[in-house]
Design a protein around this motif. Structure first.
Motif, PDB file in Angstrom:
ATOM      1  N   GLN A 243     -43.586  24.312-107.689  1.00  0.00           N
ATOM      2  CA  GLN A 243     -43.083  25.444-106.914  1.00  0.00           C
ATOM      3  C   GLN A 243     -43.975  26.665-107.104  1.00  0.00           C
ATOM      4  N   GLU A 244     -44.589  26.816-108.280  1.00  0.00           N
ATOM      5  CA  GLU A 244     -45.464  27.950-108.546  1.00  0.00           C
ATOM      6  C   GLU A 244     -46.674  27.939-107.614  1.00  0.00           C
ATOM      7  N   GLY A 245     -47.229  26.755-107.361  1.00  0.00           N
ATOM      8  CA  GLY A 245     -48.379  26.644-106.466  1.00  0.00           C
ATOM      9  C   GLY A 245     -48.023  27.025-105.045  1.00  0.00           C
ATOM     10  N   VAL A 246     -46.845  26.620-104.585  1.00  0.00           N
ATOM     11  CA  VAL A 246     -46.401  26.956-103.234  1.00  0.00           C
ATOM     12  C   VAL A 246     -46.194  28.454-103.120  1.00  0.00           C
ATOM     13  N   THR A 247     -45.637  29.075-104.122  1.00  0.00           N
ATOM     14  CA  THR A 247     -45.420  30.511-104.117  1.00  0.00           C
ATOM     15  C   THR A 247     -46.745  31.261-104.093  1.00  0.00           C
ATOM     16  N   ALA A 248     -47.727  30.781-104.843  1.00  0.00           N
ATOM     17  CA  ALA A 248     -49.029  31.446-104.885  1.00  0.00           C
ATOM     18  C   ALA A 248     -49.727  31.375-103.524  1.00  0.00           C
ATOM     19  N   VAL A 249     -49.632  30.233-102.841  1.00  0.00           N
ATOM     20  CA  VAL A 249     -50.252  30.097-101.528  1.00  0.00           C
ATOM     21  C   VAL A 249     -49.537  30.993-100.525  1.00  0.00           C
ATOM     22  N   ALA A 250     -48.221  31.043-100.572  1.00  0.00           N
ATOM     23  CA  ALA A 250     -47.463  31.884 -99.651  1.00  0.00           C
ATOM     24  C   ALA A 250     -47.757  33.364 -99.889  1.00  0.00           C
ATOM     25  N   ALA A 251     -47.975  33.752-101.129  1.00  0.00           N
ATOM     26  CA  ALA A 251     -48.263  35.147-101.442  1.00  0.00           C
ATOM     27  C   ALA A 251     -49.663  35.538-100.981  1.00  0.00           C
ATOM     28  N   ALA A 252     -50.547  34.570-100.841  1.00  0.00           N
ATOM     29  CA  ALA A 252     -51.911  34.868-100.437  1.00  0.00           C
ATOM     30  C   ALA A 252     -52.028  35.148 -98.930  1.00  0.00           C
ATOM     31  N   ARG A 253     -51.025  34.842 -98.141  1.00  0.00           N
ATOM     32  CA  ARG A 253     -51.074  35.105 -96.697  1.00  0.00           C
ATOM     33  C   ARG A 253     -51.093  36.602 -96.437  1.00  0.00           C
ATOM     34  N   LYS A 254     -51.715  36.996 -95.313  1.00  0.00           N
ATOM     35  CA  LYS A 254     -51.838  38.404 -94.989  1.00  0.00           C
ATOM     36  C   LYS A 254     -50.517  38.993 -94.514  1.00  0.00           C
ATOM     37  N   ALA A 255     -49.810  38.291 -93.660  1.00  0.00           N
ATOM     38  CA  ALA A 255     -48.544  38.792 -93.134  1.00  0.00           C
ATOM     39  C   ALA A 255     -47.479  37.714 -93.314  1.00  0.00           C
ATOM     40  N   PRO A 256     -46.266  38.132 -93.582  1.00  0.00           N
ATOM     41  CA  PRO A 256     -45.210  37.130 -93.741  1.00  0.00           C
ATOM     42  C   PRO A 256     -44.888  36.482 -92.400  1.00  0.00           C
ATOM     43  N   LEU A 257     -44.456  35.244 -92.451  1.00  0.00           N
ATOM     44  CA  LEU A 257     -44.071  34.541 -91.233  1.00  0.00           C
ATOM     45  C   LEU A 257     -42.713  35.054 -90.769  1.00  0.00           C
ATOM     46  N   ARG A 258     -42.508  35.057 -89.453  1.00  0.00           N
ATOM     47  CA  ARG A 258     -41.238  35.500 -88.900  1.00  0.00           C
ATOM     48  C   ARG A 258     -40.961  34.725 -87.640  1.00  0.00           C
ATOM     49  N   ALA A 259     -39.735  34.791 -87.196  1.00  0.00           N
ATOM     50  CA  ALA A 259     -39.350  34.114 -85.964  1.00  0.00           C
ATOM     51  C   ALA A 259     -39.808  34.940 -84.766  1.00  0.00           C
ATOM     52  N   VAL A 260     -40.152  34.265 -83.693  1.00  0.00           N
ATOM     53  CA  VAL A 260     -40.587  34.936 -82.475  1.00  0.00           C
ATOM     54  C   VAL A 260     -39.350  35.346 -81.684  1.00  0.00           C
ATOM     55  N   LYS A 261     -39.368  36.588 -81.192  1.00  0.00           N
ATOM     56  CA  LYS A 261     -38.236  37.091 -80.411  1.00  0.00           C
ATOM     57  C   LYS A 261     -38.343  36.584 -78.981  1.00  0.00           C
ATOM     58  N   PRO A 262     -37.224  36.443 -78.279  1.00  0.00           N
ATOM     59  CA  PRO A 262     -37.268  35.987 -76.893  1.00  0.00           C
ATOM     60  C   PRO A 262     -38.093  36.953 -76.031  1.00  0.00           C
ATOM     61  N   GLY A 263     -38.989  36.418 -75.209  1.00  0.00           N
ATOM     62  CA  GLY A 263     -39.823  37.227 -74.335  1.00  0.00           C
ATOM     63  C   GLY A 263     -41.064  37.785 -75.001  1.00  0.00           C
ATOM     64  N   GLU A 264     -41.198  37.591 -76.298  1.00  0.00           N
ATOM     65  CA  GLU A 264     -42.362  38.110 -77.006  1.00  0.00           C
ATOM     66  C   GLU A 264     -43.566  37.213 -76.745  1.00  0.00           C
ATOM     67  N   LYS A 265     -44.705  37.839 -76.446  1.00  0.00           N
ATOM     68  CA  LYS A 265     -45.915  37.073 -76.175  1.00  0.00           C
ATOM     69  C   LYS A 265     -46.742  36.952 -77.440  1.00  0.00           C
ATOM     70  N   LYS A 266     -47.520  35.916 -77.480  1.00  0.00           N
ATOM     71  CA  LYS A 266     -48.368  35.653 -78.629  1.00  0.00           C
ATOM     72  C   LYS A 266     -49.470  36.707 -78.703  1.00  0.00           C
ATOM     73  N   ALA A 267     -49.657  37.248 -79.884  1.00  0.00           N
ATOM     74  CA  ALA A 267     -50.725  38.228 -80.099  1.00  0.00           C
ATOM     75  C   ALA A 267     -52.062  37.500 -80.052  1.00  0.00           C
ATOM     76  N   PRO A 268     -53.089  38.121 -79.464  1.00  0.00           N
ATOM     77  CA  PRO A 268     -54.390  37.439 -79.412  1.00  0.00           C
ATOM     78  C   PRO A 268     -54.949  37.262 -80.810  1.00  0.00           C
ATOM     79  N   THR A 269     -55.485  36.099 -81.063  1.00  0.00           N
ATOM     80  CA  THR A 269     -56.093  35.827 -82.358  1.00  0.00           C
ATOM     81  C   THR A 269     -57.526  36.307 -82.351  1.00  0.00           C
ATOM     82  N   ARG A 270     -58.108  36.383 -83.515  1.00  0.00           N
ATOM     83  CA  ARG A 270     -59.493  36.832 -83.618  1.00  0.00           C
ATOM     84  C   ARG A 270     -60.405  35.860 -82.867  1.00  0.00           C
TER      85      ARG A 270
END
Length: 134
Positions: free
Chosen positions: A13-40
């Protein structure tokens, strides 16, 4: 001895937590009607696919043919399997092709004078000046 990095290959579980903490932004659910942000990757302008020498030869454009030859020669020079006896000739030819491309580009930038003369509008014919010249 094989090396595996515990941060990416840990089942704890420690390894999973470390990988999740390394992400730039937390994951979230997409709201209805929300469009995908352009990726780099999507915002970058795609580079044109380089042509092969045979594709460039069909175009009947000397510069395109030289660019394709330059790319092919560069691959051959960088290839570790290229015999050393061929490397000098390939490098010399690569230098010549690059010089030819630069000459074409310089001629295009400078203009040859003929194009400027063709683009110059004609003046009205003056009979008096013609008579004086004779």
């Amino acid at each position: 001895m094989a090396f595996t990095h515990t941060r990416f290959f840990s089942t704890s579980q420690e390894g999973v937590t470390a990988v999740a903490a390394a992400r730039k932004a937390p994951l979230r659910a997409v709201k209805p009607g929300e469009k995908k942000a352009p990726t780099r990757r999507a915002t970058k302008k795609a580079a044109p696919k380089p042509k092969t020498v045979s594709q460039a030869a069909v175009l009947d454009d000397p510069r395109e043919l030289l660019v394709a030859m330059r790319d092919r020669l560069a691959l051959a020079v960088e290839n570790l399997n290229t015999p050393p006896r061929d490397l000098a000739a390939l490098t010399r030819r690569l230098h010549e092709v690059v010089r030819d491309i630069a000459a074409i580009d310089a001629a295009k930038d400078e203009g040859d004078g003929i194009g400027a003369a063709a683009a110059t509008p004609d003046e009205e014919f003056d009979e008096e000046l013609e008579a004086e010249a004779l």
